[in-house]
Design a protein around this motif. Structure first.
Motif, PDB file in Angstrom:
ATOM      1  N   ASN A  84       0.839  -1.196   0.000  1.00 46.96           N
ATOM      2  CA  ASN A  84       0.000   0.000   0.000  1.00 46.96           C
ATOM      3  C   ASN A  84       0.872   1.243   0.000  1.00 46.96           C
ATOM      4  O   ASN A  84       1.870   1.304   0.705  1.00 46.96           O
ATOM      5  N   ALA A  85       0.472   2.242  -0.752  1.00 51.67           N
ATOM      6  CA  ALA A  85       1.149   3.527  -0.742  1.00 51.67           C
ATOM      7  C   ALA A  85       0.485   4.389   0.322  1.00 51.67           C
ATOM      8  O   ALA A  85      -0.727   4.409   0.441  1.00 51.67           O
ATOM      9  N   CYS A  86       1.274   5.074   1.117  1.00 53.83           N
ATOM     10  CA  CYS A  86       0.749   5.945   2.169  1.00 53.83           C
ATOM     11  C   CYS A  86       0.829   7.389   1.696  1.00 53.83           C
ATOM     12  O   CYS A  86       1.918   7.952   1.620  1.00 53.83           O
ATOM     13  N   PRO A  87      -0.298   8.008   1.375  1.00 50.99           N
ATOM     14  CA  PRO A  87      -0.269   9.358   0.822  1.00 50.99           C
ATOM     15  C   PRO A  87       0.062  10.439   1.853  1.00 50.99           C
ATOM     16  O   PRO A  87       0.686  11.421   1.529  1.00 50.99           O
ATOM     17  N   ALA A  88      -0.357  10.282   3.113  1.00 53.05           N
ATOM     18  CA  ALA A  88      -0.103  11.316   4.113  1.00 53.05           C
ATOM     19  C   ALA A  88       1.317  11.182   4.650  1.00 53.05           C
ATOM     20  O   ALA A  88       1.739  10.106   5.042  1.00 53.05           O
ATOM     21  N   ILE A  89       2.056  12.284   4.639  1.00 51.69           N
ATOM     22  CA  ILE A  89       3.414  12.231   5.153  1.00 51.69           C
ATOM     23  C   ILE A  89       3.510  12.914   6.513  1.00 51.69           C
ATOM     24  O   ILE A  89       4.506  12.771   7.188  1.00 51.69           O
ATOM     25  N   ALA A  90       2.518  13.643   6.911  1.00 53.31           N
ATOM     26  CA  ALA A  90       2.519  14.309   8.212  1.00 53.31           C
ATOM     27  C   ALA A  90       1.090  14.660   8.589  1.00 53.31           C
ATOM     28  O   ALA A  90       0.247  14.868   7.724  1.00 53.31           O
ATOM     29  N   TRP A  91       0.839  14.693   9.889  1.00 55.88           N
ATOM     30  CA  TRP A  91      -0.485  15.071  10.371  1.00 55.88           C
ATOM     31  C   TRP A  91      -0.364  15.557  11.804  1.00 55.88           C
ATOM     32  O   TRP A  91       0.670  15.419  12.438  1.00 55.88           O
ATOM     33  N   PHE A  92      -1.446  16.139  12.309  1.00 52.98           N
ATOM     34  CA  PHE A  92      -1.518  16.592  13.681  1.00 52.98           C
ATOM     35  C   PHE A  92      -2.598  15.811  14.406  1.00 52.98           C
ATOM     36  O   PHE A  92      -3.697  15.632  13.891  1.00 52.98           O
ATOM     37  N   SER A 143      -2.685  20.656  19.820  1.00 50.76           N
ATOM     38  CA  SER A 143      -2.270  20.002  18.570  1.00 50.76           C
ATOM     39  C   SER A 143      -0.922  19.347  18.810  1.00 50.76           C
ATOM     40  O   SER A 143      -0.011  19.967  19.359  1.00 50.76           O
ATOM     41  N   LEU A 144      -0.827  18.092  18.388  1.00 51.20           N
ATOM     42  CA  LEU A 144       0.392  17.303  18.600  1.00 51.20           C
ATOM     43  C   LEU A 144       0.880  16.801  17.252  1.00 51.20           C
ATOM     44  O   LEU A 144       0.160  16.090  16.558  1.00 51.20           O
ATOM     45  N   MET A 145       2.084  17.173  16.871  1.00 50.94           N
ATOM     46  CA  MET A 145       2.624  16.801  15.577  1.00 50.94           C
ATOM     47  C   MET A 145       2.975  15.312  15.546  1.00 50.94           C
ATOM     48  O   MET A 145       4.012  14.901  16.044  1.00 50.94           O
ATOM     49  N   MET A 146       2.077  14.496  14.990  1.00 51.23           N
ATOM     50  CA  MET A 146       2.274  13.062  14.779  1.00 51.23           C
ATOM     51  C   MET A 146       2.671  12.316  16.052  1.00 51.23           C
ATOM     52  O   MET A 146       3.336  11.298  15.991  1.00 51.23           O
ATOM     53  N   GLN A 147       2.277  12.808  17.198  1.00 50.93           N
ATOM     54  CA  GLN A 147       2.592  12.141  18.450  1.00 50.93           C
ATOM     55  C   GLN A 147       1.307  11.841  19.198  1.00 50.93           C
ATOM     56  O   GLN A 147       0.349  12.624  19.149  1.00 50.93           O
ATOM     57  N   SER A 148       1.296  10.731  19.922  1.00 48.87           N
ATOM     58  CA  SER A 148       0.142  10.358  20.741  1.00 48.87           C
ATOM     59  C   SER A 148       0.646   9.755  22.057  1.00 48.87           C
ATOM     60  O   SER A 148       0.610   8.549  22.245  1.00 48.87           O
ATOM     61  N   PRO A 149       1.131  10.621  22.958  1.00 51.34           N
ATOM     62  CA  PRO A 149       1.656  10.123  24.227  1.00 51.34           C
ATOM     63  C   PRO A 149       0.547   9.490  25.071  1.00 51.34           C
ATOM     64  O   PRO A 149      -0.615   9.877  24.969  1.00 51.34           O
ATOM     65  N   THR A 150       0.927   8.541  25.891  1.00 48.74           N
ATOM     66  CA  THR A 150      -0.070   7.850  26.721  1.00 48.74           C
ATOM     67  C   THR A 150      -0.341   8.589  28.024  1.00 48.74           C
ATOM     68  O   THR A 150      -1.395   8.409  28.623  1.00 48.74           O
ATOM     69  N   THR A 151       0.604   9.407  28.490  1.00 52.06           N
ATOM     70  CA  THR A 151       0.393  10.205  29.696  1.00 52.06           C
ATOM     71  C   THR A 151       0.824  11.639  29.434  1.00 52.06           C
ATOM     72  O   THR A 151       1.684  11.897  28.577  1.00 52.06           O
ATOM     73  N   ALA A 152       0.223  12.570  30.191  1.00 52.43           N
ATOM     74  CA  ALA A 152       0.556  13.981  30.031  1.00 52.43           C
ATOM     75  C   ALA A 152       0.211  14.732  31.306  1.00 52.43           C
ATOM     76  O   ALA A 152      -0.543  14.238  32.151  1.00 52.43           O
ATOM     77  N   THR A 153       0.757  15.933  31.426  1.00 51.04           N
ATOM     78  CA  THR A 153       0.405  16.857  32.502  1.00 51.04           C
ATOM     79  C   THR A 153      -0.198  18.087  31.845  1.00 51.04           C
ATOM     80  O   THR A 153       0.363  18.625  30.888  1.00 51.04           O
ATOM     81  N   ILE A 154      -1.340  18.511  32.380  1.00 52.75           N
ATOM     82  CA  ILE A 154      -2.009  19.700  31.852  1.00 52.75           C
ATOM     83  C   ILE A 154      -2.103  20.713  32.984  1.00 52.75           C
ATOM     84  O   ILE A 154      -2.514  20.378  34.099  1.00 52.75           O
ATOM     85  N   ARG A 155      -1.718  21.965  32.684  1.00 52.58           N
ATOM     86  CA  ARG A 155      -1.764  23.039  33.680  1.00 52.58           C
ATOM     87  C   ARG A 155      -2.510  24.227  33.106  1.00 52.58           C
ATOM     88  O   ARG A 155      -2.391  24.525  31.911  1.00 52.58           O
ATOM     89  N   ALA A 156      -3.218  24.940  34.001  1.00 58.02           N
ATOM     90  CA  ALA A 156      -3.844  26.220  33.640  1.00 58.02           C
ATOM     91  C   ALA A 156      -3.140  27.300  34.445  1.00 58.02           C
ATOM     92  O   ALA A 156      -2.919  27.146  35.648  1.00 58.02           O
ATOM     93  N   GLY A 181      -6.669   8.480   7.982  1.00 55.81           N
ATOM     94  CA  GLY A 181      -5.580   7.592   7.605  1.00 55.81           C
ATOM     95  C   GLY A 181      -6.009   6.139   7.644  1.00 55.81           C
ATOM     96  O   GLY A 181      -7.172   5.806   7.414  1.00 55.81           O
ATOM     97  N   SER A 182      -5.059   5.251   7.967  1.00 54.37           N
ATOM     98  CA  SER A 182      -5.348   3.816   7.988  1.00 54.37           C
ATOM     99  C   SER A 182      -4.466   3.135   9.026  1.00 54.37           C
ATOM    100  O   SER A 182      -3.500   3.711   9.515  1.00 54.37           O
ATOM    101  N   GLU A 183      -4.789   1.886   9.324  1.00 51.82           N
ATOM    102  CA  GLU A 183      -3.989   1.103  10.262  1.00 51.82           C
ATOM    103  C   GLU A 183      -2.561   0.946   9.739  1.00 51.82           C
ATOM    104  O   GLU A 183      -1.599   1.063  10.487  1.00 51.82           O
ATOM    105  N   ALA A 184      -2.421   0.690   8.464  1.00 56.01           N
ATOM    106  CA  ALA A 184      -1.101   0.462   7.873  1.00 56.01           C
ATOM    107  C   ALA A 184      -0.256   1.734   7.808  1.00 56.01           C
ATOM    108  O   ALA A 184       0.950   1.694   8.019  1.00 56.01           O
ATOM    109  N   CYS A 185      -0.894   2.866   7.519  1.00 56.55           N
ATOM    110  CA  CYS A 185      -0.142   4.098   7.292  1.00 56.55           C
ATOM    111  C   CYS A 185      -0.190   5.078   8.459  1.00 56.55           C
ATOM    112  O   CYS A 185       0.539   6.058   8.462  1.00 56.55           O
ATOM    113  N   GLY A 186      -1.061   4.832   9.421  1.00 55.39           N
ATOM    114  CA  GLY A 186      -1.237   5.809  10.492  1.00 55.39           C
ATOM    115  C   GLY A 186      -2.105   6.954  10.014  1.00 55.39           C
ATOM    116  O   GLY A 186      -2.641   6.937   8.903  1.00 55.39           O
ATOM    117  N   GLY A 187      -2.265   7.958  10.831  1.00 57.89           N
ATOM    118  CA  GLY A 187      -3.071   9.110  10.468  1.00 57.89           C
ATOM    119  C   GLY A 187      -3.485   9.859  11.716  1.00 57.89           C
ATOM    120  O   GLY A 187      -3.145   9.475  12.835  1.00 57.89           O
TER     121      GLY A 187
END
Length: 168
Positions: A27-35, A116-129, A151-157
């Motif tokens: 499969n060709a993955c058309p998306a090269i970057a996402w948020f 907005s997170l540039m192609m990252q999906s961390p499992t834990t985070a700290t949020i402050r106001a 996107g897709s399972e194979a290519c992400g998204g």
């Protein structure tokens, strides 16, 4: 008989033309970057909040009006090079007072902030106001569950998480 070479040539052409018809073509993955995105929902005295910060993997967000990409390289000024040469690439400093981060945060309305997170999906985070004078109004450690929205399972998204509730 001269039909042997002709039959061989035809057989080779047919074999080449049908290569990939077995379904084993990658499969060709058309998306090269996402948020990826995360919604933070504030409860309480939201009028005091001047900034929401997202931190994960030892990196904290910058305001959405800061840089949204890594300003690590820039093309050196000068004439367009001849076809056989290469452009020189030099490091460009981050804008003063605005460090690079793959995370940005923007206010949607008084109670909603969008991370907005540039192609990252961390499992834990700290949020402050924060208040306008820099005091921490609320802080929360969160576990994040991401759901792919493109996107897709194979290519992400792109993925989304939240909303995360932050009580002031």
């Amino acid at each position: 008989m001269k039909t042997g070479p002709v039959k061989l040539a035809v057989a080779l052409l047919l074999a080449g033309a049908t290569t990939g018809c077995s379904g084993s073509v990658p499969n060709a993955c058309p998306a090269i970057a996402w948020f990826n995105s995360l919604t933070v929902s504030l409860d309480g005295a939201v009028g005091q909040v001047s900034l929401v910060e997202f931190c994960a993997e030892s990196v904290c967000s910058v305001r959405a009006d800061g840089p949204v990409r890594d300003p690590a390289t820039s093309v050196s000024p000068g004439a367009v090079p001849a076809p056989a040469t290469t452009l020189a690439v030099t490091a460009a400093p981050a804008p003063p007072g605005r460090p690079y981060s793959p995370f940005t945060v923007a206010r949607v309305d008084d109670r909603t902030w969008q991370v907005s997170l540039m192609m990252q999906s961390p499992t834990t985070a700290t949020i402050r106001a924060y208040s306008a004078d820099g005091n921490v109004l609320a802080r929360r450690e969160v576990e994040l569950r991401w759901t792919r929205v493109g996107g897709s399972e194979a290519c992400g998204g792109p993925e989304t998480a939240g909303p995360v509730r932050l009580v002031l």
